[in-house]
Design a protein around this motif. Structure first.
Motif, PDB file in Angstrom:
ATOM      1  N   ALA A 198      -3.289   1.905  10.497  1.00 30.93           N
ATOM      2  CA  ALA A 198      -2.747   3.225  10.183  1.00 30.93           C
ATOM      3  C   ALA A 198      -3.562   4.319  10.848  1.00 30.93           C
ATOM      4  O   ALA A 198      -3.020   5.308  11.329  1.00 30.93           O
ATOM      5  CB  ALA A 198      -2.727   3.434   8.665  1.00 30.93           C
ATOM      6  N   LEU A 199      -4.885   4.124  10.902  1.00 28.33           N
ATOM      7  CA  LEU A 199      -5.740   5.143  11.510  1.00 28.33           C
ATOM      8  C   LEU A 199      -5.505   5.250  13.002  1.00 28.33           C
ATOM      9  O   LEU A 199      -5.782   6.273  13.608  1.00 28.33           O
ATOM     10  CB  LEU A 199      -7.207   4.818  11.239  1.00 28.33           C
ATOM     11  CG  LEU A 199      -7.623   4.766   9.769  1.00 28.33           C
ATOM     12  CD1 LEU A 199      -9.119   4.587   9.665  1.00 28.33           C
ATOM     13  CD2 LEU A 199      -7.185   5.986   9.019  1.00 28.33           C
ATOM     14  N   ASN A 200      -5.007   4.185  13.611  1.00 29.26           N
ATOM     15  CA  ASN A 200      -4.802   4.191  15.054  1.00 29.26           C
ATOM     16  C   ASN A 200      -3.416   4.686  15.456  1.00 29.26           C
ATOM     17  O   ASN A 200      -3.064   4.663  16.619  1.00 29.26           O
ATOM     18  CB  ASN A 200      -5.033   2.786  15.610  1.00 29.26           C
ATOM     19  CG  ASN A 200      -6.498   2.409  15.570  1.00 29.26           C
ATOM     20  OD1 ASN A 200      -7.357   3.278  15.595  1.00 29.26           O
ATOM     21  ND2 ASN A 200      -6.784   1.140  15.475  1.00 29.26           N
ATOM     22  N   LEU A 236      -3.358   4.940   1.588  1.00 25.75           N
ATOM     23  CA  LEU A 236      -3.736   5.098   2.990  1.00 25.75           C
ATOM     24  C   LEU A 236      -4.442   6.420   3.242  1.00 25.75           C
ATOM     25  O   LEU A 236      -5.253   6.536   4.154  1.00 25.75           O
ATOM     26  CB  LEU A 236      -2.497   4.993   3.881  1.00 25.75           C
ATOM     27  CG  LEU A 236      -1.888   3.593   4.024  1.00 25.75           C
ATOM     28  CD1 LEU A 236      -0.551   3.665   4.740  1.00 25.75           C
ATOM     29  CD2 LEU A 236      -2.830   2.660   4.765  1.00 25.75           C
ATOM     30  N   ARG A 237      -4.131   7.425   2.422  1.00 22.45           N
ATOM     31  CA  ARG A 237      -4.723   8.744   2.603  1.00 22.45           C
ATOM     32  C   ARG A 237      -5.941   8.951   1.698  1.00 22.45           C
ATOM     33  O   ARG A 237      -6.457  10.064   1.609  1.00 22.45           O
ATOM     34  CB  ARG A 237      -3.694   9.836   2.320  1.00 22.45           C
ATOM     35  CG  ARG A 237      -2.545   9.851   3.330  1.00 22.45           C
ATOM     36  CD  ARG A 237      -1.542  10.950   2.978  1.00 22.45           C
ATOM     37  NE  ARG A 237      -2.139  12.256   3.076  1.00 22.45           N
ATOM     38  CZ  ARG A 237      -2.318  12.920   4.208  1.00 22.45           C
ATOM     39  NH1 ARG A 237      -1.935  12.389   5.341  1.00 22.45           N
ATOM     40  NH2 ARG A 237      -2.878  14.107   4.223  1.00 22.45           N
ATOM     41  N   ASN A 238      -6.391   7.908   1.038  1.00 28.68           N
ATOM     42  CA  ASN A 238      -7.544   8.020   0.156  1.00 28.68           C
ATOM     43  C   ASN A 238      -8.781   8.439   0.960  1.00 28.68           C
ATOM     44  O   ASN A 238      -9.243   7.707   1.836  1.00 28.68           O
ATOM     45  CB  ASN A 238      -7.788   6.681  -0.541  1.00 28.68           C
ATOM     46  CG  ASN A 238      -8.894   6.757  -1.569  1.00 28.68           C
ATOM     47  OD1 ASN A 238     -10.060   6.936  -1.226  1.00 28.68           O
ATOM     48  ND2 ASN A 238      -8.532   6.626  -2.829  1.00 28.68           N
ATOM     49  N   LEU A 242       0.834  -1.198   0.000  1.00 31.94           N
ATOM     50  CA  LEU A 242       0.000   0.000   0.000  1.00 31.94           C
ATOM     51  C   LEU A 242       0.869   1.248   0.000  1.00 31.94           C
ATOM     52  O   LEU A 242       1.820   1.361   0.770  1.00 31.94           O
ATOM     53  CB  LEU A 242      -0.912   0.021   1.227  1.00 31.94           C
ATOM     54  CG  LEU A 242      -2.030  -1.020   1.301  1.00 31.94           C
ATOM     55  CD1 LEU A 242      -2.929  -0.711   2.474  1.00 31.94           C
ATOM     56  CD2 LEU A 242      -2.829  -1.072   0.025  1.00 31.94           C
ATOM     57  N   THR A 243       0.539   2.180  -0.856  1.00 29.76           N
ATOM     58  CA  THR A 243       1.228   3.455  -0.894  1.00 29.76           C
ATOM     59  C   THR A 243       0.591   4.414   0.110  1.00 29.76           C
ATOM     60  O   THR A 243      -0.523   4.175   0.592  1.00 29.76           O
ATOM     61  CB  THR A 243       1.143   4.070  -2.296  1.00 29.76           C
ATOM     62  OG1 THR A 243      -0.246   4.297  -2.612  1.00 29.76           O
ATOM     63  CG2 THR A 243       1.743   3.132  -3.337  1.00 29.76           C
ATOM     64  N   PRO A 295      -1.870   8.986   8.319  1.00 23.45           N
ATOM     65  CA  PRO A 295      -2.555   9.031   7.015  1.00 23.45           C
ATOM     66  C   PRO A 295      -4.026   9.391   7.109  1.00 23.45           C
ATOM     67  O   PRO A 295      -4.614   9.830   6.132  1.00 23.45           O
ATOM     68  CB  PRO A 295      -2.369   7.598   6.486  1.00 23.45           C
ATOM     69  CG  PRO A 295      -1.125   7.114   7.138  1.00 23.45           C
ATOM     70  CD  PRO A 295      -1.133   7.733   8.507  1.00 23.45           C
ATOM     71  N   ARG A 296      -4.618   9.213   8.270  1.00 25.28           N
ATOM     72  CA  ARG A 296      -6.036   9.560   8.443  1.00 25.28           C
ATOM     73  C   ARG A 296      -6.261  11.060   8.358  1.00 25.28           C
ATOM     74  O   ARG A 296      -7.354  11.513   8.033  1.00 25.28           O
ATOM     75  CB  ARG A 296      -6.510   9.024   9.790  1.00 25.28           C
ATOM     76  CG  ARG A 296      -7.988   9.177  10.030  1.00 25.28           C
ATOM     77  CD  ARG A 296      -8.382   8.568  11.361  1.00 25.28           C
ATOM     78  NE  ARG A 296      -9.810   8.599  11.572  1.00 25.28           N
ATOM     79  CZ  ARG A 296     -10.401   8.145  12.657  1.00 25.28           C
ATOM     80  NH1 ARG A 296      -9.673   7.605  13.611  1.00 25.28           N
ATOM     81  NH2 ARG A 296     -11.701   8.210  12.791  1.00 25.28           N
ATOM     82  N   ILE A 297      -5.220  11.840   8.649  1.00 27.17           N
ATOM     83  CA  ILE A 297      -5.349  13.300   8.672  1.00 27.17           C
ATOM     84  C   ILE A 297      -5.158  13.837   7.263  1.00 27.17           C
ATOM     85  O   ILE A 297      -4.136  13.593   6.626  1.00 27.17           O
ATOM     86  CB  ILE A 297      -4.314  13.920   9.632  1.00 27.17           C
ATOM     87  CG1 ILE A 297      -4.504  13.358  11.047  1.00 27.17           C
ATOM     88  CG2 ILE A 297      -4.450  15.428   9.627  1.00 27.17           C
ATOM     89  CD1 ILE A 297      -5.881  13.559  11.622  1.00 27.17           C
TER      90      ILE A 297
END
Length: 579
Positions: free
Chosen positions: A264-266, A235-237, A230-231, A294-296
């Motif tokens: 990643a979100l955690n 992850l930021r999609n 995963l790029t 990446p969630r931000i």
């Protein structure tokens, strides 16, 4: 002489008695048994089918739901498309599609949940429950998020497939994936992963934490050459993040706590590397650096949007200290999809010797040459204006308000700045721009000021920025009785008026009316709330000193554009932090 009498034999036996009746009865019995077996078979088959067993199973419906503010169109049995009502039911053979500004979701009998991105079409080929259940979706265009439940949530045998014009994807339990024509991103998957098949290509499995991206010209040779980890972009999609958050509330035990995206979100949502809390700053600018999960998708400090690196999520920028301030607060907010605040931090820095350094330096003030000179006002109906000027050759950097000019390089004697309504640094009415130059040691000049009034013709107006005034004044909050009681409510972390908290903090969120211009919590005006928006949120955290052990009362007030109270509401939180 004896006469012997002989009984005549007939063609059917020795006794002369016909066996036709006996044979007929035997055949009748056999036929009756066969008929009975057939009846039992068909009755049993029908009963099993009703119970969800047997051959192809029974067709099951799917539920389609348009998201807030969206519409979804459906076609029943090949008929023309029409706007669907919420919770409409779709049968195999039906089609759902979204427009350019809409999203929708489909919920299936086995607990599978799919979300349609904008301009996506999904046809239900199979949706059958039985001893071998089947779910197959055709996606001829667009992008689809799909979440499948855990094995324990649907224990029967089932084949789940998504078919695009180029590929077929077979989904295992606990899948979280993003699917489009020739692309697949697998955030989570049970077993080995998602099986990919296609015409003229060898099968391949894309496991959790992997993605498949075929070239526009089509796949050539072994598909493994198009598989990768995963790029950061994956992850930021934004659509994936929104969908994963919604899916976690839709599925029963299927998605939470597993998968690369969830992991990643955690991660730490917002990390500030510099400055540290209570740092002593001697220059007139503060370098802020940090990193986000990446969630931000956005990070702001004191309202200023910072650029986030797409490679590693880092950010770095300069913030100008206000004149005459000995202490200065840096208010960081990190926002996810739909501009929801996910993290917030406040740091305080000390302004050391900056004031004396400024006084002693005597560094030349930059000049403003266009569209007017420093101290003047410029009126225009244009939606963007370029401010230009000159500066000393010893200038190391230039800041306009709190923005550092990115295209200015050391040694340049000219500079420019674009003020535009599309960039939100030019608004209708009066706009004041303060221009300051810095030398290599961080000493700053006095400010040069220009005022631009957008929405009025007239060009250059003589006079100073201070005399130009403003087209809008600060509205003083009023304390009247609520004009529209009942419009304000809290929806989370617990709907109603009370909540018990044991963690380190929570997101307080709720609803209000479209007439709301501002939201206030304990006399603090929410800075990121936009006038007319019907939802609002606020982070309460022990780290921010707005959540303390014991009873916490949050006095929430909604006001209109005149500062009048529309509604007010008290929300009580009992905070007992876990030991």
């Amino acid at each position: 002489m004896k006469v012997h009498y002989r009984h005549r034999r007939n063609g059917f036996g020795d006794t002369g008695r016909s066996s036709t009746g006996s044979t007929g009865r035997t055949v009748a019995r056999i036929v009756a048994v066969l008929v009975l077996l057939l009846v039992v078979y068909w009755l049993g088959k029908g009963l099993l089918a009703l119970m969800g067993f047997g051959g192809g199973g029974q067709d099951r419906t799917a539920t389609v739901m348009a998201e807030d503010g969206s519409t979804v169109e459906v076609s029943y049995e090949g008929k023309p498309f029409q706007t669907a009502e919420s919770n409409s039911k779709l049968q195999p053979g039906d089609v759902a599609k979204t427009g350019s500004m809409s999203n929708a979701s489909l919920t299936f009998f086995d607990g599978t949940w799919a979300r349609l991105d904008q301009q996506t079409q999904v046809s239900i080929s199979k949706s059958a429950f039985g001893s071998q259940s089947q779910l197959q979706l055709q996606v001829p265009e667009g992008t689809l998020w799909v979440s499948t439940p855990d094995q324990k949530a649907f224990s029967g045998a089932i084949v789940r497939q998504i078919v695009t014009p180029a590929l077929t994807f077979e989904l295992p339990p606990k899948t979280q994936a993003l699917v489009s024509g020739t692309n697949l991103i697998v955030y989570a998957a049970g077993g080995d992963g998602v099986k990919v098949t296609g015409k003229g290509i060898d099968d391949i499995t894309i496991g959790e934490g992997q993605q498949l991206q075929l070239p526009a010209t089509g796949a050539q040779g072994d598909l493994t050459q198009y598989r990768s980890a995963l790029t950061l972009a994956a992850l930021r999609n934004a659509f994936a993040i929104e969908s994963q958050e919604q899916a976690s509330t839709m599925l029963d035990g299927g998605v939470s706590g597993s998968g690369t995206l969830t992991g990643a979100l955690n991660e730490n949502l917002l990390t500030i590397s510099s400055p540290l809390d209570h740092d002593n700053v001697t220059s007139n600018t503060i370098r802020v650096t940090g990193k986000v999960s990446p969630r931000i998708l956005h990070v702001r400090v004191n309202g200023k949007e910072l650029q986030i690196s797409q490679e590693d999520g880092s950010f770095s920028d300069d913030i100008m200290m206000p004149d005459g301030e000995k202490t200065f607060d840096l208010h960081f907010v990190a926002l996810g999809s739909t501009d929801k605040i996910l993290a917030e931090k406040i740091l305080t820095v000390q302004h050391g010797n900056a004031s004396s350094a400024e006084t002693a330096s005597g560094f030349p003030v930059p000049e403003i040459t266009s569209p007017a000179k420093a101290g003047q006002t410029f009126k225009t109906t244009d939606t963007q204006v370029v401010i230009r000027g000159t500066t000393s050759a010893d200038t190391a950097s230039i800041m306009v308000n709190d923005y550092k000019l990115q295209l200015y390089t050391v040694g340049n004697t000219t500079w420019s700045y674009l003020a535009s309504m599309s960039l939100n640094n030019l608004v209708a009415g009066s706009n004041t721009f303060d221009v300051v130059a810095f030398d290599k040691d961080g000493n700053k000049s006095a400010k040069a000021t220009i005022t631009i009034v957008q929405g009025e013709a007239g060009g250059v107006v003589s006079g100073t920025a201070e005399s130009a005034g403003s087209s809008s004044s600060t509205v003083k909050p009023k304390n009247n009785e609520p004009l529209t009681p009942g419009v304000l409510s809290v929806t989370g972390p617990t709907a109603g008026t009370e909540h018990n908290e044991t963690g380190t903090g929570f997101l307080l969120e709720g609803t209000t009316s479209a007439a709301t211009d501002s939201i206030w919590i304990n006399d603090y005006k929410l800075q990121l709330y936009k006038s007319g928006k019907k939802i609002w949120n606020y982070i309460a955290s022990a780290d921010f000193n707005n959540l303390k052990k014991g009873t916490n009362v949050y006095h929430i007030v909604a006001r209109n554009k005149d500062g009048e109270v529309l509604d007010k509401f008290d929300y009580t939180v009992t905070y007992e932090p876990a030991q």
